[in-house]
Design an enzyme around this catalytic site. Structure first.
Site, PDB file in Angstrom:
ATOM      1  N   LYS A 275       0.828  -1.198   0.000  1.00  0.00           N
ATOM      2  CA  LYS A 275       0.000   0.000   0.000  1.00  0.00           C
ATOM      3  C   LYS A 275       0.870   1.259   0.000  1.00  0.00           C
ATOM      4  O   LYS A 275       2.031   1.217   0.404  1.00  0.00           O
ATOM      5  CB  LYS A 275      -0.888   0.017   1.251  1.00  0.00           C
ATOM      6  CG  LYS A 275      -1.921  -1.080   1.347  1.00  0.00           C
ATOM      7  CD  LYS A 275      -2.656  -0.982   2.672  1.00  0.00           C
ATOM      8  CE  LYS A 275      -3.701  -2.080   2.811  1.00  0.00           C
ATOM      9  NZ  LYS A 275      -4.845  -1.881   1.890  1.00  0.00           N
ATOM     10  N   ARG A 349     -10.219 -11.628   1.636  1.00  0.00           N
ATOM     11  CA  ARG A 349     -11.105 -12.654   1.076  1.00  0.00           C
ATOM     12  C   ARG A 349     -10.458 -14.038   1.108  1.00  0.00           C
ATOM     13  O   ARG A 349     -11.161 -15.051   1.163  1.00  0.00           O
ATOM     14  CB  ARG A 349     -11.529 -12.258  -0.334  1.00  0.00           C
ATOM     15  CG  ARG A 349     -10.431 -12.204  -1.361  1.00  0.00           C
ATOM     16  CD  ARG A 349     -10.774 -11.325  -2.544  1.00  0.00           C
ATOM     17  NE  ARG A 349     -10.779  -9.913  -2.174  1.00  0.00           N
ATOM     18  CZ  ARG A 349     -11.068  -8.929  -3.028  1.00  0.00           C
ATOM     19  NH1 ARG A 349     -11.371  -9.204  -4.290  1.00  0.00           N
ATOM     20  NH2 ARG A 349     -11.052  -7.674  -2.631  1.00  0.00           N
TER      21      ARG A 349
END
Length: 497
Positions: A275, A349
């Site tokens: 990030k 996920r």
């Protein structure tokens, strides 16, 4: 940390000392009980006039003013139009009232309005709003409390209401829910160097004191179960992963459980798909889903909910070391389905894939609801006042929506469909973990749907609501505890008839 107020309920009385709090409707209307509490109607009118106070919902006015009975400060709290109050409005009233009591040791709140009967459950909501507003996470501040603006002592608050019995009984339940919300807030607010997967699991184990059965699975057990998706995320960190299973058995007989699954990425750098540095510190909160599930289990156990409930949380840290998984890697989930890792920052996920399959396979629940700070895309779509709701079951989706409206933890349903499902097909594996820019929150939900089979299921994307959401009258914390009150209401309304 915050000093939680002590709250009791009483029949109407004239406050003898401390702070007197009264309610004022939009336009300036107030009850006779309010006038008696402050030593005369003219005092309420004068304070409102000087302050430009109109009685709008959640607005306040105050004055350092004595009464013959010994009150030193008077606070007016606006309730808007009494006939239109609902949802979380009573929590807002309680939070607004608490915001004005300052260092007072004694507070008397007179819950009365003209031509309106305030019910016991509404009084309990006011009290809950006060407790939630009192929360403050400052355990790492070393300045003295008075320099930090914190009260020197916990306030003793008396709420005067017509139906004291109902108020007390309802607040006993509400306090257990408050405990769950506060636990969720504490977990999300805690820095990642203090709260890793192991430490989070230890916090969950403390629920055993309330009668929750807690089982913690370590790395060896996860490998034996074949949780390649979860372990792939964890392999870049020196901190070992955990899967925590919490069981609350409150129903009679062998009733099938309801299940809640939470994403618990204790810190998310993004991994190799790292990030940007700006605001990365907020990723200590990427376990907001797991925090909510833990808080919910605390709430259910604390109020002795008459239901069988399972809480499962997958706890990992996503780091970019030399052993971290790479874009292009293919992992095999516990379900046997293979996943191509396109983006290591779509890691939540992967954790949920194994946690969902494990929960469904082991417990055969009536339904599964998962919570996750899953996508930035849901924040683009909905902002920070609604969480995204996805479901394969219309009845469950409607029940969740209604619970959200009732509690103020609002949801908005977003679509699922075969067109979106095709977007996560992979050239090299059964599926890929990222479908690109468009419909990001939807394709993430489609991914999760592949791991629940035919079980009724809902996914709540709480990325915009679990942390950093706008402050309101009953929450001034960076971490909101979103999901605990919502799911507790769902359980009460639908499964504890």
């Amino acid at each position: 940390m915050s000093k939680r107020p002590s709250i009791s309920f009483s029949e109407f009385e004239v406050p003898q000392k401390g702070v007197a709090v009264v309610l004022v409707a939009k336009g300036g209307g107030f009850a006779d009980e309010a006038a008696k509490a402050v030593g005369g109607a003219e005092k309420i009118a004068r304070i409102a006039d000087i302050s430009g106070f109109t009685g709008a919902l959640g607005k306040t006015a105050e004055a350092i003013e004595t009464t013959p009975a010994g009150v030193e400060k008077i606070v007016l709290v606006g309730v808007g139009e009494p006939g239109k109050l609902g949802n979380d409005d009573w929590l807002k009233i309680g939070g607004a009232a608490f915001s004005q009591i300052g260092n007072a040791e004694r507070v008397t709140l007179t819950l009365a309005l003209p031509e309106t009967t305030i019910a016991g459950d509404e009084a309990a909501d006011v009290a809950l709003g006060m407790v939630l507003r009192s929360y403050k996470f400052d355990r790492y501040k070393t300045r003295k409390s008075e320099e930090n603006g914190e009260p020197k002592h916990a306030a003793k608050i008396t709420i005067c209401v017509a139906d004291t019995h109902s108020a007390r009984k309802t607040f006993e339940v509400a306090e257990a829910v408050a405990d769950g919300v506060i636990q969720a807030r504490n977990l999300v607010n805690e820095p990642a160097n203090i709260l890793g997967p192991v430490e989070f699991a230890e916090e969950a184990e403390k629920l055993e004191k309330l009668g929750v059965k807690v089982e913690v699975l370590g790395e060896k057990e996860l490998k034996k179960l074949g949780m390649g998706a979860l372990l792939g995320v964890a392999q870049g960190s020196v901190r070992p992963p955990r899967l925590v299973v919490m069981e609350w058995h409150g129903a009679k007989g062998k009733e099938k459980p309801i299940a809640f699954v939470g994403k618990g990425v204790v810190f998310d750098t993004g991994g190799i798909s790292i990030k940007p540095a700006a605001n990365m510190e907020d990723m200590k909160g990427d376990m907001g889903g797991a925090a909510a599930v833990t808080g919910l289990m605390r709430a259910l156990a604390g109020r002795k909910a008459k239901v069988n409930a399972i809480g499962v949380i997958g706890l990992v840290e996503n780091m970019p070391d030399g052993n971290a998984q790479r874009p292009g890697d293919i992992v095999t989930s516990m379900s046997g389905q293979t996943i191509e890792v396109i983006n290591t920052d779509a890691e939540g996920r992967l954790v949920l894939a194994d946690a969902l399959h494990y929960t469904n396979d082991r417990f055969k629940p009536r339904f599964i609801i998962n919570l996750a700070t899953l996508t930035g895309a849901v924040m683009v779509a909905l902002g920070q006042y609604h969480a995204g709701l996805f479901s394969n079951d219309d009845e469950l989706a409607d029940q969740l929506y209604d619970a959200g409206q009732s509690t103020g933890e609002k949801l908005w349903r977003l679509p699922l469909g075969t067109e979106y499902d095709k977007m996560i097909d992979s050239k090299f594996a059964d599926m890929k973990n990222s479908a690109g820019r468009y419909g990001g929150s939807i394709t993430a939900a489609q991914f999760l749907k592949r791991f629940v089979g035919e079980t009724p299921w809902a996914h709540l994307d709480v990325a915009g609501t679990a942390m950093g959401s706008p402050a309101n009258e009953y929450n001034q914390s960076w971490a909101s505890g979103f999901g605990v009150r919502l799911l507790d209401r769902l359980v009460r309304d639908q499964f504890e008839s």
